[in-house]
Design a protein around this motif. Structure first.
Motif, PDB file in Angstrom:
ATOM      1  N   ILE A   1       8.886   1.817  -5.967  1.00 18.92           N
ATOM      2  CA  ILE A   1       7.926   1.128  -5.096  1.00 18.92           C
ATOM      3  C   ILE A   1       7.315   2.106  -4.100  1.00 18.92           C
ATOM      4  N   VAL A   2       8.124   3.024  -3.567  1.00 18.55           N
ATOM      5  CA  VAL A   2       7.585   4.024  -2.637  1.00 18.55           C
ATOM      6  C   VAL A   2       6.524   4.871  -3.343  1.00 18.55           C
ATOM      7  N   GLY A   3       6.780   5.254  -4.585  1.00 21.03           N
ATOM      8  CA  GLY A   3       5.792   6.011  -5.337  1.00 21.03           C
ATOM      9  C   GLY A   3       4.499   5.237  -5.512  1.00 21.03           C
ATOM     10  N   GLN A   4       4.596   3.916  -5.706  1.00 19.64           N
ATOM     11  CA  GLN A   4       3.410   3.084  -5.875  1.00 19.64           C
ATOM     12  C   GLN A   4       2.526   3.084  -4.625  1.00 19.64           C
ATOM     13  N   LEU A   5       3.138   3.276  -3.460  1.00 23.24           N
ATOM     14  CA  LEU A   5       2.361   3.322  -2.216  1.00 23.24           C
ATOM     15  C   LEU A   5       1.293   4.409  -2.269  1.00 23.24           C
ATOM     16  N   TYR A   6       1.567   5.467  -3.003  1.00 25.04           N
ATOM     17  CA  TYR A   6       0.676   6.629  -3.002  1.00 25.04           C
ATOM     18  C   TYR A   6      -0.300   6.624  -4.177  1.00 25.04           C
ATOM     19  N   ASP A   7      -0.350   5.537  -4.918  1.00 26.19           N
ATOM     20  CA  ASP A   7      -1.370   5.419  -5.956  1.00 26.19           C
ATOM     21  C   ASP A   7      -2.738   5.120  -5.361  1.00 26.19           C
ATOM     22  N   ASN A   8      -2.748   4.620  -4.137  1.00 28.24           N
ATOM     23  CA  ASN A   8      -4.007   4.430  -3.413  1.00 28.24           C
ATOM     24  C   ASN A   8      -4.623   5.807  -3.144  1.00 28.24           C
ATOM     25  N   PRO A   9      -5.874   6.065  -3.601  1.00 27.86           N
ATOM     26  CA  PRO A   9      -6.497   7.385  -3.387  1.00 27.86           C
ATOM     27  C   PRO A   9      -6.501   7.829  -1.929  1.00 27.86           C
ATOM     28  N   ARG A  10      -6.493   6.877  -1.036  1.00 28.16           N
ATOM     29  CA  ARG A  10      -6.505   7.215   0.388  1.00 28.16           C
ATOM     30  C   ARG A  10      -5.255   7.996   0.786  1.00 28.16           C
ATOM     31  N   TYR A  11      -4.126   7.728   0.106  1.00 28.80           N
ATOM     32  CA  TYR A  11      -2.853   8.338   0.492  1.00 28.80           C
ATOM     33  C   TYR A  11      -2.309   9.307  -0.552  1.00 28.80           C
ATOM     34  N   SER A  12      -2.976   9.473  -1.679  1.00 24.94           N
ATOM     35  CA  SER A  12      -2.410  10.253  -2.782  1.00 24.94           C
ATOM     36  C   SER A  12      -2.077  11.687  -2.386  1.00 24.94           C
ATOM     37  N   ALA A  13      -2.865  12.271  -1.480  1.00 26.56           N
ATOM     38  CA  ALA A  13      -2.621  13.653  -1.061  1.00 26.56           C
ATOM     39  C   ALA A  13      -1.359  13.782  -0.211  1.00 26.56           C
ATOM     40  N   GLN A  14      -0.850  12.644   0.301  1.00 24.38           N
ATOM     41  CA  GLN A  14       0.321  12.669   1.182  1.00 24.38           C
ATOM     42  C   GLN A  14       1.617  12.340   0.439  1.00 24.38           C
TER      43      GLN A  14
END
Length: 520
Positions: A130-143
């Motif tokens: 689930i934590v990995g899914q948080l970063y599928d949003n392009p806004r956060y992918s770099a983080q």
């Protein structure tokens, strides 16, 4: 620290920290608790610990399969927290072990450990998904990398604080009953009660009882009372684990709407390749799987050596290290402390080398990590050889005055855990990075499960450490771990060029995807 991070990261990290806090309270005392509660030997306690520790990783595969099949990751996580809580509740019941009830009480304890392992299997991997899914949003992918590093630090904060809780509660309860802590007392009391006490042990026990105001004729009552008070204090620490689980559960329930579900993405990724594409990639997939199994075979021996911190190294801290002011369980806090402190330095080292064009490949880092683990055991082997330490069994049979004169200072364990932690930082997160680089996209879940399986196999071998520790001069036992690490390092270096070639053959999109997962 949380700047530019998704809002779901903090509650997920806090939920995980609470669970890890409760787990590490229990883990810090488990082997010593089984010895003091039931009078088991270090070998027997470590065997139970080995199966429990292996079960955690094996059951993570079961937890992942359940979540995949039901496509209800959040529900699986909640059920895991509830089942773990039930296990800790059973452990917290302070029933005095006697010759009449030991069989069923030990069986009940093992059932509680199974509940904890199964609940952990439902919880651990699914929360990370689930934590990995948080970063599928392009806004956060770099983080993604920094976010998982934050998540990992919270795990170790729980691991850092937890080992202090059990000794504090136990010592408090002993003080309430006008008793003092000594790591040797439980074994002496059990030997007296079951009639296996030797002459030297009897003298030590009489001295202990006299200091507590008991005459030689009251040893039976003293031993029974000391064991009851000592172990009740440990049971209180399991109550603290229950509280930590409930806090994690409350945090997750209150914030689960901020967290995504990976179900939709997992279904889409399963359909990434057509049958024709899979056939065309068959040769490459076979090479990658060969590389994966080669690395997993090496990693088994790392976990076998590294996780001795809960078995033979914990017994070493109890027996051979002066614990008048520092309980042996507290030494398990040294590793998470070094993880928190050294992680930024290791990351800075890798970044600096990369900027200079001297980047170290992941397979080479894993090989170096095995060498660093070998350095840790080389140091301990030489120290114990110089000190002339006998086996654990022989040392515990020595007179108290003789033992006190040759016990090691705290700095020995600090130096040991420093090298082991640096080795961990070179292997644990980077190993997962390698898995994600070589794993075919449609086999990512299976390959990550194989990594956990390798860890489980290493944990199943943990009982060998205490067996050698108790039967051989302990420098020989550390020498075996040194040899295991050195051989693994040499084999890994021998495969580096092949592994680098296989990793380089991965498509750029998959390599990028693996870099994003290079944390936990």
């Amino acid at each position: 620290m949380f700047k530019n991070q998704p809002k779901g990261l903090l509650p997920a990290a806090l939920s995980n920290m609470g669970e890890r806090f409760g787990y590490y309270i229990m883990n810090a005392v488990l082997v010593l608790f089984l010895c003091s509660k039931f009078g088991l030997s270090g070998d027997q306690s470590s065997l139970i610990y080995s199966f429990f520790y292996a079960g955690i990783y094996i059951l993570s595969l079961v937890g992942g399969l359940i979540a995949d099949k039901t496509q209800n990751y959040k529900g699986t996580i909640i059920n895991g927290l509830i089942i773990m809580t039930a296990g800790y509740v059973v452990l917290s019941i302070p029933i005095l072990a006697t010759s009449e009830n030991t069989s069923w009480l030990l069986a009940m304890t093992c059932v509680a450990l199974f509940l904890i392992a199964f609940g952990n299997g439902l919880f651990k991997g699914n929360l990370q998904a689930i934590v990995g899914q948080l970063y599928d949003n392009p806004r956060y992918s770099a983080q993604r990398d920094s976010g998982f590093q934050i998540f990992y630090v919270f795990i170790n904060i729980g691991g850092l604080v937890a080992p202090f809780v059990a000794p504090l509660l136990r010592s408090w309860w002993l003080n309430v009953h006008h008793m003092v802590y000594n790591a040797d007392f439980p074994e002496l009391c059990h030997k007296f009660l079951n009639g296996t006490m030797g002459a030297d042990g009897m003298a030590n026990l009489q001295a202990v009882a006299a200091s507590a105001g008991h005459s030689a004729g009251e040893l039976q009552a003293f031993c029974a009372e000391y064991l009851e008070v000592f172990n009740t204090g440990i049971h209180f620490s399991f109550i603290a684990s229950v509280a930590a689980m409930l806090i994690s559960l409350c945090i997750f329930l209150a914030t689960k709407k901020q967290l995504p579900s990976p179900a939709a993405r997992a279904k889409a990724e399963a359909q990434t390749y057509t049958a024709a594409e899979k056939q065309a990639m068959a040769k490459e997939i076979k090479q990658r799987m060969y590389a994966l199994f080669a690395v997993l075979a090496i990693v088994i021996f790392f976990w076998f050596s590294f996780h001795q911190n809960g078995t033979s190294l914990s017994l070493f801290a109890r027996d051979f290290v002066a614990t008048d002011t520092i309980a042996p369980e507290i030494w398990q806090a040294v590793n998470p402390f070094f993880v928190i402190v050294l992680t930024p330095l290791v990351m800075l080292l890798f970044t600096s080398l990369s900027r200079r064009g001297r980047e170290i490949s992941t397979p080479k880092k894993i090989a170096i990590g095995m060498g660093l683990a070998g350095v840790a055991y080389l140091f301990l082997c030489i120290y114990c050889m110089v000190m002339g330490y006998p086996s654990g069994d022989e040392f515990r049979a020595m007179a108290a005055t003789a033992k006190e004169g040759i016990k090691a200072g705290p700095w020995v364990l600090i130096a040991l855990y420093f090298f082991l932690t640096v080795a961990e930082l070179f292997i644990s997160p980077l190993g997962l990075s390698f898995v994600s680089k070589v794993a075919p996209k449609h086999l990512q879940g299976l390959c990550q499960g194989l990594w956990l399986g390798a860890t489980a196999v290493g944990n199943l071998l943990l009982w060998i450490g205490p067996l050698m520790y108790n039967k051989w001069p302990i420098s020989y036992a550390w020498g075996v771990f040194l040899a295991v690490c050195v051989v693994s390092m040499v084999v890994m270096f021998g495969m580096v060029k092949w592994l680098e070639r296989v990793t380089a053959d991965a498509p750029a999109s998959e390599a990028l995807q693996s870099d994003e997962k290079d944390v936990i």
